[in-house]
Write a protein that holds these residues in place. Structure first.
Motif, PDB file in Angstrom:
ATOM      1  N   VAL A 166       0.852  -1.185   0.000  1.00 31.97           N
ATOM      2  CA  VAL A 166       0.000   0.000   0.000  1.00 31.97           C
ATOM      3  C   VAL A 166       0.893   1.243   0.000  1.00 31.97           C
ATOM      4  CG1 VAL A 166      -1.812   1.257   1.227  1.00 31.97           C
ATOM      5  CG2 VAL A 166      -1.803  -1.242   1.241  1.00 31.97           C
ATOM      6  N   THR A 167       0.751   2.076  -0.992  1.00 33.51           N
ATOM      7  CA  THR A 167       1.567   3.280  -1.088  1.00 33.51           C
ATOM      8  C   THR A 167       0.930   4.412  -0.285  1.00 33.51           C
ATOM      9  OG1 THR A 167       0.430   4.125  -3.048  1.00 33.51           O
ATOM     10  CG2 THR A 167       2.269   2.584  -3.399  1.00 33.51           C
ATOM     11  N   PRO A 168       1.726   5.346   0.167  1.00 34.79           N
ATOM     12  CA  PRO A 168       1.148   6.501   0.884  1.00 34.79           C
ATOM     13  C   PRO A 168       0.100   7.228   0.056  1.00 34.79           C
ATOM     14  CG  PRO A 168       3.531   6.442   1.155  1.00 34.79           C
ATOM     15  CD  PRO A 168       3.190   5.397   0.135  1.00 34.79           C
ATOM     16  N   GLU A 169       0.315   7.331  -1.245  1.00 37.29           N
ATOM     17  CA  GLU A 169      -0.626   8.029  -2.108  1.00 37.29           C
ATOM     18  C   GLU A 169      -1.992   7.349  -2.111  1.00 37.29           C
ATOM     19  OE1 GLU A 169       3.425   9.032  -2.991  1.00 37.29           O
ATOM     20  OE2 GLU A 169       2.407   7.080  -2.983  1.00 37.29           O
ATOM     21  N   GLN A 170      -2.009   6.028  -2.006  1.00 35.83           N
ATOM     22  CA  GLN A 170      -3.279   5.296  -2.036  1.00 35.83           C
ATOM     23  C   GLN A 170      -4.151   5.593  -0.832  1.00 35.83           C
ATOM     24  OE1 GLN A 170      -1.512   1.334  -2.601  1.00 35.83           O
ATOM     25  NE2 GLN A 170      -2.711   1.124  -4.479  1.00 35.83           N
ATOM     26  N   VAL A 171      -3.538   5.974   0.276  1.00 28.54           N
ATOM     27  CA  VAL A 171      -4.309   6.242   1.493  1.00 28.54           C
ATOM     28  C   VAL A 171      -4.326   7.731   1.835  1.00 28.54           C
ATOM     29  CG1 VAL A 171      -4.012   3.945   2.466  1.00 28.54           C
ATOM     30  CG2 VAL A 171      -2.276   5.693   2.895  1.00 28.54           C
ATOM     31  N   GLY A 172      -3.895   8.572   0.892  1.00 29.74           N
ATOM     32  CA  GLY A 172      -3.997  10.018   1.079  1.00 29.74           C
ATOM     33  C   GLY A 172      -2.903  10.656   1.892  1.00 29.74           C
ATOM     34  N   LEU A 173      -1.757   9.981   2.058  1.00 30.05           N
ATOM     35  CA  LEU A 173      -0.635  10.573   2.790  1.00 30.05           C
ATOM     36  C   LEU A 173       0.264  11.348   1.842  1.00 30.05           C
ATOM     37  CD1 LEU A 173       0.467   7.712   5.219  1.00 30.05           C
ATOM     38  CD2 LEU A 173      -0.868   9.743   5.765  1.00 30.05           C
ATOM     39  N   ARG A 174       0.757  12.490   2.293  1.00 31.37           N
ATOM     40  CA  ARG A 174       1.677  13.300   1.501  1.00 31.37           C
ATOM     41  C   ARG A 174       3.101  13.011   1.958  1.00 31.37           C
ATOM     42  NH1 ARG A 174      -0.213  19.439   1.324  1.00 31.37           N
ATOM     43  NH2 ARG A 174       1.422  19.417  -0.292  1.00 31.37           N
ATOM     44  N   THR A 175       3.976  12.752   1.015  1.00 35.59           N
ATOM     45  CA  THR A 175       5.369  12.411   1.361  1.00 35.59           C
ATOM     46  C   THR A 175       6.334  13.539   1.055  1.00 35.59           C
ATOM     47  OG1 THR A 175       5.731  11.444  -0.827  1.00 35.59           O
ATOM     48  CG2 THR A 175       4.936   9.972   0.902  1.00 35.59           C
ATOM     49  N   PHE A 176       5.870  14.578   0.375  1.00 36.96           N
ATOM     50  CA  PHE A 176       6.684  15.749   0.058  1.00 36.96           C
ATOM     51  C   PHE A 176       7.973  15.376  -0.665  1.00 36.96           C
ATOM     52  CE2 PHE A 176       4.218  16.719   3.889  1.00 36.96           C
ATOM     53  CZ  PHE A 176       3.516  17.837   3.454  1.00 36.96           C
ATOM     54  N   GLY A 177       7.946  14.285  -1.426  1.00 36.92           N
ATOM     55  CA  GLY A 177       9.084  13.905  -2.242  1.00 36.92           C
ATOM     56  C   GLY A 177      10.282  13.382  -1.482  1.00 36.92           C
ATOM     57  N   THR A 178      10.120  13.087  -0.204  1.00 38.98           N
ATOM     58  CA  THR A 178      11.254  12.585   0.584  1.00 38.98           C
ATOM     59  C   THR A 178      11.525  11.125   0.255  1.00 38.98           C
ATOM     60  OG1 THR A 178       9.751  12.024   2.391  1.00 38.98           O
ATOM     61  CG2 THR A 178      10.801  14.189   2.472  1.00 38.98           C
ATOM     62  N   ALA A 179      12.792  10.757   0.331  1.00 41.07           N
ATOM     63  CA  ALA A 179      13.175   9.372   0.048  1.00 41.07           C
ATOM     64  C   ALA A 179      12.645   8.445   1.145  1.00 41.07           C
ATOM     65  CB  ALA A 179      14.689   9.262  -0.051  1.00 41.07           C
ATOM     66  N   ARG A 180      12.195   7.254   0.745  1.00 42.71           N
ATOM     67  CA  ARG A 180      11.656   6.290   1.691  1.00 42.71           C
ATOM     68  C   ARG A 180      12.433   4.988   1.558  1.00 42.71           C
ATOM     69  NH1 ARG A 180       6.455   7.672   3.460  1.00 42.71           N
ATOM     70  NH2 ARG A 180       5.916   5.482   3.794  1.00 42.71           N
ATOM     71  N   ARG A 181      12.697   4.367   2.696  1.00 43.03           N
ATOM     72  CA  ARG A 181      13.448   3.106   2.687  1.00 43.03           C
ATOM     73  C   ARG A 181      12.556   1.919   2.383  1.00 43.03           C
ATOM     74  NH1 ARG A 181      16.543   2.739   8.252  1.00 43.03           N
ATOM     75  NH2 ARG A 181      14.469   3.391   8.956  1.00 43.03           N
ATOM     76  N   VAL A 182      11.258   2.062   2.571  1.00 39.79           N
ATOM     77  CA  VAL A 182      10.323   0.968   2.301  1.00 39.79           C
ATOM     78  C   VAL A 182       9.346   1.422   1.220  1.00 39.79           C
ATOM     79  CG1 VAL A 182      10.501  -0.037   4.601  1.00 39.79           C
ATOM     80  CG2 VAL A 182       8.806   1.744   4.164  1.00 39.79           C
ATOM     81  N   PRO A 183       8.926   0.504   0.341  1.00 42.00           N
ATOM     82  CA  PRO A 183       8.043   0.897  -0.757  1.00 42.00           C
ATOM     83  C   PRO A 183       6.621   1.207  -0.316  1.00 42.00           C
ATOM     84  CG  PRO A 183       8.397  -1.476  -0.769  1.00 42.00           C
ATOM     85  CD  PRO A 183       9.319  -0.919   0.273  1.00 42.00           C
ATOM     86  N   GLY A 184       6.178   0.611   0.770  1.00 41.04           N
ATOM     87  CA  GLY A 184       4.809   0.790   1.213  1.00 41.04           C
ATOM     88  C   GLY A 184       4.704   1.709   2.417  1.00 41.04           C
ATOM     89  N   LEU A 185       3.735   1.422   3.270  1.00 37.33           N
ATOM     90  CA  LEU A 185       3.523   2.237   4.465  1.00 37.33           C
ATOM     91  C   LEU A 185       4.533   1.901   5.555  1.00 37.33           C
ATOM     92  CD1 LEU A 185      -0.374   2.063   4.819  1.00 37.33           C
ATOM     93  CD2 LEU A 185       0.989   3.936   3.860  1.00 37.33           C
ATOM     94  N   ARG A 186       4.923   2.891   6.323  1.00 38.65           N
ATOM     95  CA  ARG A 186       5.711   2.644   7.523  1.00 38.65           C
ATOM     96  C   ARG A 186       4.777   2.154   8.619  1.00 38.65           C
ATOM     97  NH1 ARG A 186       8.189   8.271   6.332  1.00 38.65           N
ATOM     98  NH2 ARG A 186      10.135   7.764   5.242  1.00 38.65           N
ATOM     99  N   ARG A 187       5.370   1.498   9.608  1.00 38.00           N
ATOM    100  CA  ARG A 187       4.550   0.983  10.713  1.00 38.00           C
ATOM    101  C   ARG A 187       3.754   2.087  11.381  1.00 38.00           C
ATOM    102  NH1 ARG A 187       9.058  -2.912  13.642  1.00 38.00           N
ATOM    103  NH2 ARG A 187       8.747  -4.791  12.344  1.00 38.00           N
ATOM    104  N   GLU A 188       4.413   3.204  11.651  1.00 37.38           N
ATOM    105  CA  GLU A 188       3.722   4.288  12.367  1.00 37.38           C
ATOM    106  C   GLU A 188       2.614   4.902  11.514  1.00 37.38           C
ATOM    107  OE1 GLU A 188       7.686   5.947  10.769  1.00 37.38           O
ATOM    108  OE2 GLU A 188       6.934   4.113  11.742  1.00 37.38           O
ATOM    109  N   GLU A 189       2.789   4.899  10.193  1.00 39.42           N
ATOM    110  CA  GLU A 189       1.737   5.424   9.321  1.00 39.42           C
ATOM    111  C   GLU A 189       0.511   4.519   9.337  1.00 39.42           C
ATOM    112  OE1 GLU A 189       4.596   7.647   5.995  1.00 39.42           O
ATOM    113  OE2 GLU A 189       4.006   5.544   5.738  1.00 39.42           O
TER     114      GLU A 189
END
Length: 289
Positions: free
Chosen positions: A15-38
Protein backbone atom coordinates in the motif's frame (compact mmCIF):
# COMPACT_ATOMS: atom_id res chain seq x y z
CA UNK A 1 3.09 -21.81 8.25
CA UNK A 2 2.62 -18.07 7.84
CA UNK A 3 2.16 -15.87 10.91
CA UNK A 4 0.12 -12.73 11.50
CA UNK A 5 3.19 -10.49 11.55
CA UNK A 6 4.50 -11.74 8.21
CA UNK A 7 1.10 -11.25 6.59
CA UNK A 8 0.73 -7.71 7.94
CA UNK A 9 4.23 -6.79 6.84
CA UNK A 10 3.69 -8.13 3.31
CA UNK A 11 0.42 -6.25 2.93
CA UNK A 12 1.85 -3.06 4.44
CA UNK A 13 4.52 -3.13 1.75
CA UNK A 14 1.89 -3.13 -1.00
CA UNK A 15 0.00 0.00 0.00
CA UNK A 16 1.57 3.28 -1.09
CA UNK A 17 1.15 6.50 0.88
CA UNK A 18 -0.63 8.03 -2.11
CA UNK A 19 -3.28 5.30 -2.04
CA UNK A 20 -4.31 6.24 1.49
CA UNK A 21 -4.00 10.02 1.08
CA UNK A 22 -0.63 10.57 2.79
CA UNK A 23 1.68 13.30 1.50
CA UNK A 24 5.37 12.41 1.36
CA UNK A 25 6.68 15.75 0.06
CA UNK A 26 9.08 13.91 -2.24
CA UNK A 27 11.25 12.59 0.58
CA UNK A 28 13.17 9.37 0.05
CA UNK A 29 11.66 6.29 1.69
CA UNK A 30 13.45 3.11 2.69
CA UNK A 31 10.32 0.97 2.30
CA UNK A 32 8.04 0.90 -0.76
CA UNK A 33 4.81 0.79 1.21
CA UNK A 34 3.52 2.24 4.46
CA UNK A 35 5.71 2.64 7.52
CA UNK A 36 4.55 0.98 10.71
CA UNK A 37 3.72 4.29 12.37
CA UNK A 38 1.74 5.42 9.32
CA UNK A 39 -0.38 2.29 9.29
CA UNK A 40 -0.90 2.52 13.05
CA UNK A 41 -2.03 6.15 12.81
CA UNK A 42 -4.47 5.43 9.99
CA UNK A 43 -5.90 2.42 11.85
CA UNK A 44 -6.29 4.36 15.10
CA UNK A 45 -3.82 2.40 17.25
CA UNK A 46 -0.53 3.37 18.81
CA UNK A 47 2.69 2.78 16.88
CA UNK A 48 4.05 0.76 19.78
CA UNK A 49 1.04 -1.53 19.87
CA UNK A 50 1.13 -2.13 16.12
CA UNK A 51 4.86 -2.87 16.26
CA UNK A 52 4.27 -5.45 18.97
CA UNK A 53 1.40 -6.89 16.94
CA UNK A 54 3.61 -7.30 13.87
CA UNK A 55 6.31 -8.86 16.02
CA UNK A 56 3.87 -11.32 17.61
CA UNK A 57 4.15 -9.79 21.09
CA UNK A 58 0.79 -8.06 21.51
CA UNK A 59 -1.44 -11.01 22.34
CA UNK A 60 -4.85 -11.28 20.69
CA UNK A 61 -5.99 -8.30 18.65
CA UNK A 62 -9.64 -7.25 18.84
CA UNK A 63 -12.03 -7.59 15.92
CA UNK A 64 -12.25 -3.80 15.71
CA UNK A 65 -8.47 -3.40 15.41
CA UNK A 66 -8.22 -6.13 12.77
CA UNK A 67 -11.04 -4.61 10.73
CA UNK A 68 -9.37 -1.18 10.94
CA UNK A 69 -6.09 -2.64 9.72
CA UNK A 70 -7.88 -4.48 6.92
CA UNK A 71 -9.54 -1.23 5.83
CA UNK A 72 -6.26 0.70 5.67
CA UNK A 73 -4.47 -2.19 3.96
CA UNK A 74 -7.28 -2.40 1.39
CA UNK A 75 -7.85 -6.11 2.00
CA UNK A 76 -10.67 -7.84 0.21
CA UNK A 77 -13.19 -10.14 1.91
CA UNK A 78 -11.04 -13.27 1.65
CA UNK A 79 -7.85 -11.51 2.78
CA UNK A 80 -9.71 -10.02 5.75
CA UNK A 81 -10.97 -13.46 6.76
CA UNK A 82 -7.39 -14.74 6.49
CA UNK A 83 -6.19 -11.89 8.72
CA UNK A 84 -8.74 -12.84 11.39
CA UNK A 85 -7.77 -16.52 11.12
CA UNK A 86 -4.10 -15.68 11.68
CA UNK A 87 -4.94 -13.45 14.63
CA UNK A 88 -6.89 -16.26 16.34
CA UNK A 89 -3.98 -18.66 16.04
CA UNK A 90 -2.49 -19.48 19.45
CA UNK A 91 1.15 -18.60 19.96
CA UNK A 92 3.42 -21.48 19.00
CA UNK A 93 0.60 -23.87 18.01
CA UNK A 94 1.48 -27.53 18.31
CA UNK A 95 1.02 -29.49 15.12
CA UNK A 96 -0.98 -32.69 15.16
CA UNK A 97 -1.85 -35.20 12.45
CA UNK A 98 -5.61 -35.22 11.82
CA UNK A 99 -7.39 -38.48 10.97
CA UNK A 100 -7.76 -39.54 7.35
CA UNK A 101 -10.48 -37.61 5.58
CA UNK A 102 -13.59 -39.42 4.42
CA UNK A 103 -16.17 -37.92 2.05
CA UNK A 104 -19.69 -37.66 3.45
CA UNK A 105 -22.25 -40.08 2.05
CA UNK A 106 -24.39 -37.18 0.82
CA UNK A 107 -21.62 -35.74 -1.34
CA UNK A 108 -20.94 -39.21 -2.76
CA UNK A 109 -24.63 -39.51 -3.61
CA UNK A 110 -24.50 -36.12 -5.33
CA UNK A 111 -21.38 -37.19 -7.23
CA UNK A 112 -23.17 -40.34 -8.38
CA UNK A 113 -26.24 -38.32 -9.41
CA UNK A 114 -24.11 -36.25 -11.79
CA UNK A 115 -23.56 -39.39 -13.85
CA UNK A 116 -20.55 -40.02 -16.04
CA UNK A 117 -21.01 -37.27 -18.60
CA UNK A 118 -20.13 -34.43 -16.22
CA UNK A 119 -16.57 -34.55 -14.80
CA UNK A 120 -16.47 -34.00 -11.04
CA UNK A 121 -14.05 -34.42 -8.12
CA UNK A 122 -14.47 -34.36 -4.34
CA UNK A 123 -11.50 -32.61 -2.73
CA UNK A 124 -10.40 -32.58 0.90
CA UNK A 125 -9.06 -29.65 2.86
CA UNK A 126 -5.47 -30.14 1.60
CA UNK A 127 -6.50 -30.73 -2.01
CA UNK A 128 -6.45 -34.53 -1.82
CA UNK A 129 -8.87 -36.24 -4.22
CA UNK A 130 -11.34 -38.06 -1.98
CA UNK A 131 -13.49 -39.29 -4.88
CA UNK A 132 -14.06 -38.73 -8.57
CA UNK A 133 -16.29 -40.08 -11.29
CA UNK A 134 -15.04 -41.74 -14.45
CA UNK A 135 -15.28 -38.53 -16.44
CA UNK A 136 -13.33 -36.56 -13.84
CA UNK A 137 -10.63 -39.21 -13.72
CA UNK A 138 -10.39 -39.40 -17.52
CA UNK A 139 -10.22 -35.62 -17.87
CA UNK A 140 -7.53 -34.90 -15.28
CA UNK A 141 -5.66 -38.03 -14.30
CA UNK A 142 -6.03 -40.87 -16.75
CA UNK A 143 -2.40 -41.80 -16.00
CA UNK A 144 -3.37 -42.71 -12.41
CA UNK A 145 -5.39 -45.70 -11.16
CA UNK A 146 -9.10 -44.95 -10.97
CA UNK A 147 -9.33 -46.42 -7.45
CA UNK A 148 -6.51 -44.22 -6.05
CA UNK A 149 -8.86 -41.92 -4.05
CA UNK A 150 -10.17 -44.92 -2.10
CA UNK A 151 -6.70 -45.57 -0.65
CA UNK A 152 -6.14 -42.94 2.10
CA UNK A 153 -2.36 -43.30 2.04
CA UNK A 154 -2.12 -43.00 -1.74
CA UNK A 155 -4.72 -40.42 -2.66
CA UNK A 156 -3.80 -38.06 -5.50
CA UNK A 157 -2.89 -34.61 -4.20
CA UNK A 158 -3.87 -31.81 -6.57
CA UNK A 159 -1.19 -29.39 -5.25
CA UNK A 160 1.49 -32.07 -5.60
CA UNK A 161 0.23 -32.96 -9.08
CA UNK A 162 0.32 -29.33 -10.19
CA UNK A 163 3.92 -28.77 -9.13
CA UNK A 164 5.53 -32.21 -9.23
CA UNK A 165 3.68 -34.20 -11.93
CA UNK A 166 4.75 -33.58 -15.56
CA UNK A 167 1.45 -34.98 -16.90
CA UNK A 168 -0.58 -32.39 -14.98
CA UNK A 169 1.80 -29.61 -16.01
CA UNK A 170 1.46 -30.50 -19.70
CA UNK A 171 -2.30 -30.94 -19.42
CA UNK A 172 -3.03 -27.34 -18.40
CA UNK A 173 -2.42 -24.68 -21.00
CA UNK A 174 -3.04 -21.95 -18.39
CA UNK A 175 -0.89 -23.77 -15.82
CA UNK A 176 0.68 -20.69 -14.22
CA UNK A 177 -2.66 -18.96 -13.66
CA UNK A 178 -4.15 -22.07 -12.05
CA UNK A 179 -0.99 -22.82 -10.05
CA UNK A 180 -1.13 -19.36 -8.46
CA UNK A 181 -4.77 -19.94 -7.53
CA UNK A 182 -3.85 -23.24 -5.89
CA UNK A 183 -1.06 -21.60 -3.87
CA UNK A 184 -3.28 -18.71 -2.78
CA UNK A 185 -6.03 -21.11 -1.70
CA UNK A 186 -3.50 -23.28 0.14
CA UNK A 187 -2.43 -20.19 2.10
CA UNK A 188 -6.06 -19.47 3.00
CA UNK A 189 -6.43 -23.08 4.17
CA UNK A 190 -3.24 -22.85 6.24
CA UNK A 191 -4.74 -19.89 8.09
CA UNK A 192 -7.89 -21.87 8.85
CA UNK A 193 -6.04 -24.97 10.04
CA UNK A 194 -2.80 -23.81 11.70
CA UNK A 195 -2.21 -27.07 13.61
CA UNK A 196 -2.65 -29.47 10.68
CA UNK A 197 0.66 -31.33 10.52
CA UNK A 198 -0.15 -32.92 7.17
CA UNK A 199 -0.83 -29.51 5.68
CA UNK A 200 2.43 -28.12 7.06
CA UNK A 201 4.25 -31.14 5.65
CA UNK A 202 2.69 -30.58 2.22
CA UNK A 203 3.71 -26.91 2.14
CA UNK A 204 7.22 -27.78 3.29
CA UNK A 205 7.60 -30.53 0.70
CA UNK A 206 6.44 -28.33 -2.16
CA UNK A 207 8.67 -25.47 -1.03
CA UNK A 208 11.71 -27.76 -1.02
CA UNK A 209 10.95 -29.63 -4.27
CA UNK A 210 9.52 -26.88 -6.48
CA UNK A 211 11.24 -23.53 -7.02
CA UNK A 212 8.06 -22.25 -8.69
CA UNK A 213 5.94 -23.13 -5.67
CA UNK A 214 8.48 -21.50 -3.35
CA UNK A 215 8.42 -18.32 -5.42
CA UNK A 216 4.61 -18.19 -5.53
CA UNK A 217 4.32 -18.98 -1.81
CA UNK A 218 6.75 -16.18 -0.99
CA UNK A 219 4.51 -13.79 -2.91
CA UNK A 220 1.98 -13.98 -0.08
CA UNK A 221 -1.17 -14.13 -2.20
CA UNK A 222 -4.33 -15.41 -0.55
CA UNK A 223 -7.68 -16.06 -2.25
CA UNK A 224 -10.63 -18.40 -2.36
CA UNK A 225 -11.18 -20.85 -5.20
CA UNK A 226 -14.81 -20.94 -6.31
CA UNK A 227 -15.03 -20.70 -10.11
CA UNK A 228 -12.87 -20.27 -13.17
CA UNK A 229 -11.73 -21.70 -16.47
CA UNK A 230 -9.24 -24.46 -17.28
CA UNK A 231 -7.73 -24.56 -20.76
CA UNK A 232 -6.51 -28.09 -21.38
CA UNK A 233 -4.33 -29.97 -23.85
CA UNK A 234 -5.60 -33.49 -23.37
CA UNK A 235 -3.56 -36.41 -24.80
CA UNK A 236 -6.71 -38.23 -25.93
CA UNK A 237 -9.03 -35.51 -27.27
CA UNK A 238 -6.69 -32.55 -27.82
CA UNK A 239 -7.42 -28.94 -26.89
CA UNK A 240 -10.54 -28.12 -24.89
CA UNK A 241 -11.70 -25.65 -22.29
CA UNK A 242 -13.87 -26.30 -19.22
CA UNK A 243 -15.39 -24.05 -16.59
CA UNK A 244 -15.16 -25.21 -12.99
CA UNK A 245 -17.37 -24.32 -10.06
CA UNK A 246 -17.08 -25.37 -6.44
CA UNK A 247 -19.99 -26.66 -4.38
CA UNK A 248 -19.35 -26.46 -0.64
CA UNK A 249 -20.67 -29.24 1.56
CA UNK A 250 -22.69 -28.27 4.67
CA UNK A 251 -22.10 -31.68 6.27
CA UNK A 252 -18.34 -31.47 5.71
CA UNK A 253 -17.35 -27.81 5.18
CA UNK A 254 -13.68 -28.74 4.70
CA UNK A 255 -14.60 -30.63 1.51
CA UNK A 256 -15.47 -29.33 -1.95
CA UNK A 257 -17.27 -30.84 -4.90
CA UNK A 258 -15.74 -29.42 -8.08
CA UNK A 259 -17.84 -29.77 -11.21
CA UNK A 260 -16.55 -29.11 -14.74
CA UNK A 261 -18.67 -28.09 -17.71
CA UNK A 262 -17.57 -27.53 -21.34
CA UNK A 263 -16.79 -24.00 -22.43
CA UNK A 264 -18.09 -24.07 -26.01
CA UNK A 265 -19.40 -26.63 -28.54
CA UNK A 266 -15.96 -27.96 -29.46
CA UNK A 267 -15.13 -28.68 -25.83
CA UNK A 268 -18.54 -30.34 -25.37
CA UNK A 269 -17.75 -32.65 -28.29
CA UNK A 270 -14.32 -33.45 -26.80
CA UNK A 271 -15.90 -34.34 -23.44
CA UNK A 272 -18.43 -36.62 -25.13
CA UNK A 273 -15.65 -38.42 -26.97
CA UNK A 274 -13.64 -38.77 -23.77
CA UNK A 275 -16.63 -40.06 -21.81
CA UNK A 276 -17.53 -42.53 -24.55
CA UNK A 277 -13.95 -43.81 -24.73
CA UNK A 278 -13.97 -44.38 -20.98
CA UNK A 279 -17.29 -46.25 -21.12
CA UNK A 280 -16.00 -48.49 -23.92
CA UNK A 281 -12.83 -49.23 -21.97
CA UNK A 282 -14.89 -50.19 -18.90
CA UNK A 283 -17.10 -52.44 -21.03
CA UNK A 284 -14.03 -54.16 -22.46
CA UNK A 285 -12.64 -54.81 -18.98
CA UNK A 286 -16.00 -56.03 -17.69
CA UNK A 287 -16.35 -58.38 -20.67
CA UNK A 288 -12.92 -59.84 -20.21
CA UNK A 289 -11.73 -58.50 -23.56
Amino acid sequence: MEGLGAFLKSRRGRVTPEQVGLRTFGTARRVPGLRREELAHLAGVSAGYYTRLEQGQAGTASTQVLDALARVLRLDRVETAHLHNLARRPAGPRLSAPPAEEPHSRVLSLLAALGESTPALVLGRRGDVLAWNRAGHALFAEHLPFDAPWQPDGRPSVPRMFFLDPFTRDLHRNWEELARIHVAYLRLTAGRFPTDARLAELIGELTMRSDEFAMMWAGGEVSDCTAGTMRLRHPTVGALSVDYQVWLQPDSPDHRLEVYTPNGPGSADALRILTQAGAEADATVAGGG
